[in-house]
Design a protein around this motif. Structure first.
Motif, PDB file in Angstrom:
ATOM      1  N   ILE A  27       0.834  -1.206   0.000  1.00  0.00           N
ATOM      2  CA  ILE A  27       0.000   0.000   0.000  1.00  0.00           C
ATOM      3  C   ILE A  27       0.866   1.253   0.000  1.00  0.00           C
ATOM      4  O   ILE A  27       0.616   2.201  -0.750  1.00  0.00           O
ATOM      5  N   GLN A  28       1.892   1.276   0.828  1.00  0.00           N
ATOM      6  CA  GLN A  28       2.747   2.458   0.915  1.00  0.00           C
ATOM      7  C   GLN A  28       3.572   2.665  -0.344  1.00  0.00           C
ATOM      8  O   GLN A  28       3.865   3.796  -0.713  1.00  0.00           O
ATOM      9  N   ASN A  29       3.943   1.594  -1.028  1.00  0.00           N
ATOM     10  CA  ASN A  29       4.774   1.699  -2.224  1.00  0.00           C
ATOM     11  C   ASN A  29       3.952   1.662  -3.510  1.00  0.00           C
ATOM     12  O   ASN A  29       4.504   1.479  -4.582  1.00  0.00           O
ATOM     13  N   TYR A  30       2.654   1.830  -3.406  1.00  0.00           N
ATOM     14  CA  TYR A  30       1.781   1.777  -4.569  1.00  0.00           C
ATOM     15  C   TYR A  30       2.084   2.939  -5.504  1.00  0.00           C
ATOM     16  O   TYR A  30       2.138   4.097  -5.098  1.00  0.00           O
ATOM     17  N   ASP A  31       2.288   2.634  -6.765  1.00  0.00           N
ATOM     18  CA  ASP A  31       2.570   3.649  -7.778  1.00  0.00           C
ATOM     19  C   ASP A  31       1.289   3.888  -8.559  1.00  0.00           C
ATOM     20  O   ASP A  31       0.890   3.070  -9.387  1.00  0.00           O
ATOM     21  N   SER A  32       0.642   5.015  -8.325  1.00  0.00           N
ATOM     22  CA  SER A  32      -0.635   5.296  -8.974  1.00  0.00           C
ATOM     23  C   SER A  32      -0.485   5.595 -10.461  1.00  0.00           C
ATOM     24  O   SER A  32      -1.458   5.574 -11.199  1.00  0.00           O
ATOM     25  N   SER A  33       0.731   5.866 -10.925  1.00  0.00           N
ATOM     26  CA  SER A  33       0.910   6.141 -12.350  1.00  0.00           C
ATOM     27  C   SER A  33       0.709   4.898 -13.199  1.00  0.00           C
ATOM     28  O   SER A  33       0.474   4.992 -14.396  1.00  0.00           O
ATOM     29  N   ASN A  34       0.790   3.727 -12.600  1.00  0.00           N
ATOM     30  CA  ASN A  34       0.592   2.484 -13.331  1.00  0.00           C
ATOM     31  C   ASN A  34      -0.835   1.958 -13.233  1.00  0.00           C
ATOM     32  O   ASN A  34      -1.118   0.873 -13.695  1.00  0.00           O
ATOM     33  N   SER A  35      -1.709   2.715 -12.605  1.00  0.00           N
ATOM     34  CA  SER A  35      -3.069   2.224 -12.421  1.00  0.00           C
ATOM     35  C   SER A  35      -3.829   2.224 -13.741  1.00  0.00           C
ATOM     36  O   SER A  35      -3.493   2.924 -14.675  1.00  0.00           O
ATOM     37  N   CYS A  36      -4.851   1.417 -13.802  1.00  0.00           N
ATOM     38  CA  CYS A  36      -5.638   1.264 -15.022  1.00  0.00           C
ATOM     39  C   CYS A  36      -6.944   2.040 -14.950  1.00  0.00           C
ATOM     40  O   CYS A  36      -7.861   1.772 -15.712  1.00  0.00           O
ATOM     41  N   SER A  37      -7.058   2.974 -14.049  1.00  0.00           N
ATOM     42  CA  SER A  37      -8.311   3.698 -13.913  1.00  0.00           C
ATOM     43  C   SER A  37      -8.540   4.607 -15.106  1.00  0.00           C
ATOM     44  O   SER A  37      -7.614   5.080 -15.748  1.00  0.00           O
ATOM     45  N   LYS A  38      -9.800   4.850 -15.374  1.00  0.00           N
ATOM     46  CA  LYS A  38     -10.166   5.697 -16.497  1.00  0.00           C
ATOM     47  C   LYS A  38      -9.961   7.164 -16.127  1.00  0.00           C
ATOM     48  O   LYS A  38     -10.107   7.562 -14.982  1.00  0.00           O
ATOM     49  N   ARG A  39      -9.639   7.943 -17.136  1.00  0.00           N
ATOM     50  CA  ARG A  39      -9.508   9.379 -16.920  1.00  0.00           C
ATOM     51  C   ARG A  39     -10.887  10.012 -16.967  1.00  0.00           C
ATOM     52  O   ARG A  39     -11.736   9.626 -17.767  1.00  0.00           O
ATOM     53  N   LEU A  40     -11.098  10.996 -16.132  1.00  0.00           N
ATOM     54  CA  LEU A  40     -12.335  11.745 -16.195  1.00  0.00           C
ATOM     55  C   LEU A  40     -12.220  12.795 -17.286  1.00  0.00           C
ATOM     56  O   LEU A  40     -11.220  13.503 -17.379  1.00  0.00           O
ATOM     57  N   LYS A  41     -13.234  12.886 -18.099  1.00  0.00           N
ATOM     58  CA  LYS A  41     -13.232  13.888 -19.151  1.00  0.00           C
ATOM     59  C   LYS A  41     -13.683  15.211 -18.569  1.00  0.00           C
ATOM     60  O   LYS A  41     -14.485  15.258 -17.642  1.00  0.00           O
ATOM     61  N   THR A  42     -13.167  16.282 -19.132  1.00  0.00           N
ATOM     62  CA  THR A  42     -13.576  17.595 -18.673  1.00  0.00           C
ATOM     63  C   THR A  42     -14.972  17.897 -19.186  1.00  0.00           C
ATOM     64  O   THR A  42     -15.383  17.418 -20.239  1.00  0.00           O
ATOM     65  N   CYS A  43     -15.679  18.697 -18.468  1.00  0.00           N
ATOM     66  CA  CYS A  43     -17.044  19.042 -18.816  1.00  0.00           C
ATOM     67  C   CYS A  43     -17.034  20.106 -19.919  1.00  0.00           C
ATOM     68  O   CYS A  43     -16.455  21.176 -19.750  1.00  0.00           O
ATOM     69  N   VAL A  44     -17.682  19.801 -21.038  1.00  0.00           N
ATOM     70  CA  VAL A  44     -17.722  20.743 -22.154  1.00  0.00           C
ATOM     71  C   VAL A  44     -18.776  21.813 -21.904  1.00  0.00           C
ATOM     72  O   VAL A  44     -18.574  22.980 -22.228  1.00  0.00           O
ATOM     73  N   TYR A  45     -19.883  21.423 -21.311  1.00  0.00           N
ATOM     74  CA  TYR A  45     -21.003  22.340 -21.091  1.00  0.00           C
ATOM     75  C   TYR A  45     -21.169  22.630 -19.604  1.00  0.00           C
ATOM     76  O   TYR A  45     -22.215  22.394 -19.014  1.00  0.00           O
ATOM     77  N   GLU A  46     -20.131  23.158 -19.003  1.00  0.00           N
ATOM     78  CA  GLU A  46     -20.132  23.389 -17.555  1.00  0.00           C
ATOM     79  C   GLU A  46     -21.211  24.387 -17.135  1.00  0.00           C
ATOM     80  O   GLU A  46     -21.865  24.205 -16.116  1.00  0.00           O
ATOM     81  N   ASP A  47     -21.425  25.428 -17.947  1.00  0.00           N
ATOM     82  CA  ASP A  47     -22.439  26.416 -17.593  1.00  0.00           C
ATOM     83  C   ASP A  47     -23.850  25.833 -17.675  1.00  0.00           C
ATOM     84  O   ASP A  47     -24.726  26.195 -16.885  1.00  0.00           O
ATOM     85  N   VAL A  48     -24.086  24.892 -18.580  1.00  0.00           N
ATOM     86  CA  VAL A  48     -25.387  24.214 -18.645  1.00  0.00           C
ATOM     87  C   VAL A  48     -25.584  23.382 -17.386  1.00  0.00           C
ATOM     88  O   VAL A  48     -26.670  23.384 -16.795  1.00  0.00           O
ATOM     89  N   ASP A  49     -24.537  22.703 -16.956  1.00  0.00           N
ATOM     90  CA  ASP A  49     -24.615  21.905 -15.729  1.00  0.00           C
ATOM     91  C   ASP A  49     -24.933  22.776 -14.525  1.00  0.00           C
ATOM     92  O   ASP A  49     -25.744  22.408 -13.672  1.00  0.00           O
ATOM     93  N   GLU A  50     -24.295  23.936 -14.441  1.00  0.00           N
ATOM     94  CA  GLU A  50     -24.516  24.826 -13.299  1.00  0.00           C
ATOM     95  C   GLU A  50     -25.957  25.328 -13.263  1.00  0.00           C
ATOM     96  O   GLU A  50     -26.595  25.327 -12.208  1.00  0.00           O
TER      97      GLU A  50
END
Length: 97
Positions: A27-50
């Motif tokens: 756990i302490q030596n876990y390298d998160s750069s090798n993780s397989c998690s998906k990237r979150l995409k940025t919100c294109v229509y942020e003002d619509v969401d707000e």
């Protein structure tokens, strides 16, 4: 301090605490750069969401029931009013919203 007390302090079962202690080095030596998690995409229509979120809060304050399809319809209306004709209120958008 006993393991039981530590587990209670952090709100986890004692057997999970034992597993964490056993795997401490991994756990302490876990390298998160090798993780397989998906990237979150940025919100294109942020003002619509707000604006949609403000509308939802207003409706909830008035105790008006709101369904997912109703939220999508209002979001499309807001987007068109703001000039986003290409906005598609899909189920994927609703889940991320």
């Amino acid at each position: 301090m006993k393991k039981k007390d530590v587990a209670l302090k952090f709100g986890i079962p004692p057997n999970n605490l034992s597993t964490i202690i056993k795997n401490r080095d991994k756990i302490q030596n876990y390298d998160s750069s090798n993780s397989c998690s998906k990237r979150l995409k940025t919100c294109v229509y942020e003002d619509v969401d707000e604006i949609d979120l403000k509308w939802i809060h207003t409706m909830r304050d008035k105790n008006v029931p709101i369904s997912g399809s109703f939220i999508i319809q209002k979001a499309i209306q807001f987007a068109k009013a703001m000039g986003y004709d290409e906005f598609r209120g899909s189920n994927g958008w609703l889940e991320k919203f």
